[in-house]
Each structure stands twice: as C-alpha cells, then as structure tokens.
Design an enzyme around this catalytic site. Sequence first.
Site, mmCIF file in Angstrom:
data_model
loop_
_atom_site.group_PDB
_atom_site.id
_atom_site.type_symbol
_atom_site.label_atom_id
_atom_site.label_comp_id
_atom_site.label_asym_id
_atom_site.label_seq_id
_atom_site.Cartn_x
_atom_site.Cartn_y
_atom_site.Cartn_z
ATOM 1 N N LYS A 53 69.121 -6.771 -37.976
ATOM 2 C CA LYS A 53 69.164 -7.275 -39.236
ATOM 3 C C LYS A 53 70.509 -7.950 -39.688
ATOM 4 O O LYS A 53 70.572 -9.085 -40.279
ATOM 5 C CB LYS A 53 68.803 -6.027 -40.325
ATOM 6 C CG LYS A 53 67.549 -5.612 -40.505
ATOM 7 C CD LYS A 53 67.418 -4.208 -41.210
ATOM 8 C CE LYS A 53 65.899 -3.849 -40.971
ATOM 9 N NZ LYS A 53 65.535 -2.493 -41.529
ATOM 10 N N GLN A 97 67.850 2.478 -44.295
ATOM 11 C CA GLN A 97 67.028 2.505 -43.246
ATOM 12 C C GLN A 97 66.323 3.699 -42.900
ATOM 13 O O GLN A 97 66.692 4.803 -42.903
ATOM 14 C CB GLN A 97 68.221 2.217 -41.977
ATOM 15 C CG GLN A 97 67.386 2.060 -40.675
ATOM 16 C CD GLN A 97 66.282 0.646 -40.553
ATOM 17 O OE1 GLN A 97 66.854 -0.262 -41.041
ATOM 18 N NE2 GLN A 97 65.182 0.773 -40.012
ATOM 19 N N ASP A 120 63.591 -4.110 -49.629
ATOM 20 C CA ASP A 120 62.575 -3.338 -48.815
ATOM 21 C C ASP A 120 61.171 -3.244 -49.330
ATOM 22 O O ASP A 120 60.164 -2.845 -48.917
ATOM 23 C CB ASP A 120 62.945 -2.069 -48.222
ATOM 24 C CG ASP A 120 63.314 -2.153 -46.668
ATOM 25 O OD1 ASP A 120 62.947 -3.298 -46.115
ATOM 26 O OD2 ASP A 120 63.824 -1.223 -46.069
#
Length: 294
Positions: A53, A97, A120
């Site tokens: 990322k 994450q 996200d």
Amino acid sequence: MTAKIIDGNAVARHVRGEWKKRVEALKVRGITPGLSVIIIGNNPASRVYVRNKVKACAEVGLHSEVHEFPVDAGEQVILERIEELNRNPAIHGILVQLPMPPHLEARRLLGAISIDKDVDGFHLYNVGGLVVGENNIFPPCTPYGVQCLLEYENIPIEGQNVVVVGASNIVGKPMALMLMAKDATVSICHIKTRDLAQFTILADILIVAAGCPRLITAPMVKRGAAVIDVGINRLADGTLAGDVDFDGVKEKASFITPVPGGVGPMTVTMLICNTVAAAERNAAKQGERVAVTS
Ligand code: NAP
C-alpha cells in the site's frame, strides 16, 4: 474455447495512471492526498500488504504513513490515534489493517474512523450506503476492484446471472450488493450451500472468494462464463493458488483472472482511488464553506 486471461497488473497500471492525473490536479491546488495505515501486531502477510500500500501511494504521488502498534496494544491508545488522524487535515484516508488481534473489537475501532476518511469502506455508514445504493460512499476495495475489472473488460453486468461464492463482510457480501446495484441477478453461496455446482453452473459471471484452493473445477462452470478468482491460498510447497482450478476452467470460460496477477493488484489500486476521492470531496467541501462565508 480458451478464456481471455485478465491481466490485473495491466488494468491496475492503467487505472493508477488515470488517478495520478487527478492527484496532480489536486497538487496544483496545494493538496496532497494522504493515507494513514494502522497496523497492530506482527502478522507477516499484513506487513506485506501494508508495504504494498505504501509503495502504491508513492507511485501515484500520495503521502502515506504507517502507525504501528504492538500486538498487545490496548483499544484506548488506538482509538486515540484514530481520533488524532480524524482531525489531521493532511490525512484523507485512514484504515486499520485486518485481521486485528483477537482482544480488540474490530467493529468499535472501524466505527471510530471518520466516515469521510473510511477508505476501506468498512464503517457501518459506508456498509449501509452500499445496501441502499448511496453513490457517495467508499466501496470496499476488493469488490470495487472486481467491478472495475469487469467494466474494463466490457463484460456486461445488467441482467446477468452472477454467483458469488463466499459471503464474508469484506468480499462476498459487498460484492453481491455492488452487482445487484448494477442490475445483475445475484446468488451468494457459502459453506452451508448444498450442491455448490448447482448454483455455479448457472453463472454468467462467477466470482469466487472462499479461501479454498481449487474449489471450482471445470464441470462446475458454464461454458463462456467470466470467472473472477479472488482467493489467495498458500500451498504446502510455498506457491500461491486461487480458489479456481485455473488450467481446467480456462478451457471453458470466456474470461478468467489468474492468481497471482488478477484481483490482487486491483485491491491496492482501489484503495488509492478511494483516498484520492476522499481528498477531492474534502476539497469540494472546503470550497463550499469558503463560498458560504465569503
Ligand atoms: P473469509 O472471511 O474466510 O470468508 C470466506 C467465505 O467463503 C465465507 O463466507 C465462507 O463461508 C465461504 N466458504 C469457505 N469455504 C467454502 C466452501 N467450500 N464452499 C462455499 N463457501 C465457502 O475470507 P475472505 O476474507 O472473504 O477472503 C476470501 C479469499 O479471498 C481468501 O483466500 C483471501 O485470501 C482472498 N482475498 C483476496 C484479496 C485480494 O486482494 N485478491 C482480498 C481479500 C481476500 P462461511 O462464512 O459460512 O464459513
């Protein structure tokens, strides 16, 4: 029939190139889109994903930063960091994450992220927006990447039979909702589905996200179907495999994604898109505020 193999790396490169232009346009206005990634613990796969990322951000011209916490970090300290990042004007996207260590309540941490920075797409606001077909939400990156691949390849969605194998909150369920919103007829299968093949054989578009190596074999696939393999499984010999028997199914499908090199590169790409979109929306809001007060 031999399927066209969808090159996820090439599509990702193309999409990143397009979004890079939008980043440059923001930079002209003095705005650099910024992403904060929170990682808790030492999960090796998570570390690789976070590294990818950060690398993708640099490639497209985004600012990114990683906030690391030890595996036994308490919820409060992470919540405080999320609050700080919510307030930080240089940060437009925040993600935690997954998976998180089991002592943490994922729903509470994800729910603390500002809905305007939830790139996200896991905050309940964004999940609910997906259910009711709200346009201004952040779609979760993996299903968003699959949708982008289908559109890039001009694979029709409207009116098609779509079967999604796997019903997780991060892939299967949002995938189904996104394609319903595009007027597909969608079935979702999961571990309790009786006779999986009875469903998969009807699919014009078959999307597999079960985490089960070679679950889908050629006899389970309709001739000419588009087959999207989301699964990433590490086999005993160290190699990666998807959920689809690629060699068998490619002789029957019209399109197929490989693993690796299919959906994977798109997931990171869509994260970049969501972060840039967040920065653009923020800039638009600031502009409206200036217009109202002047
Ligand atoms: P997950 O949370 O474990 O969910 C898997 C889903 O598949 C569950 O709904 C499960 O059903 C269902 N399932 C498992 N075995 C099945 C079977 N034999 N038949 C039918 N359904 C079955 O996994 P996930 O996070 O959605 O990820 C799925 C796969 O995609 C994994 O391999 C993961 O590594 C990969 N992935 C790839 C990317 C990418 O960027 N390419 C991103 C995310 C995930 P139950 O819930 O009923 O058990």
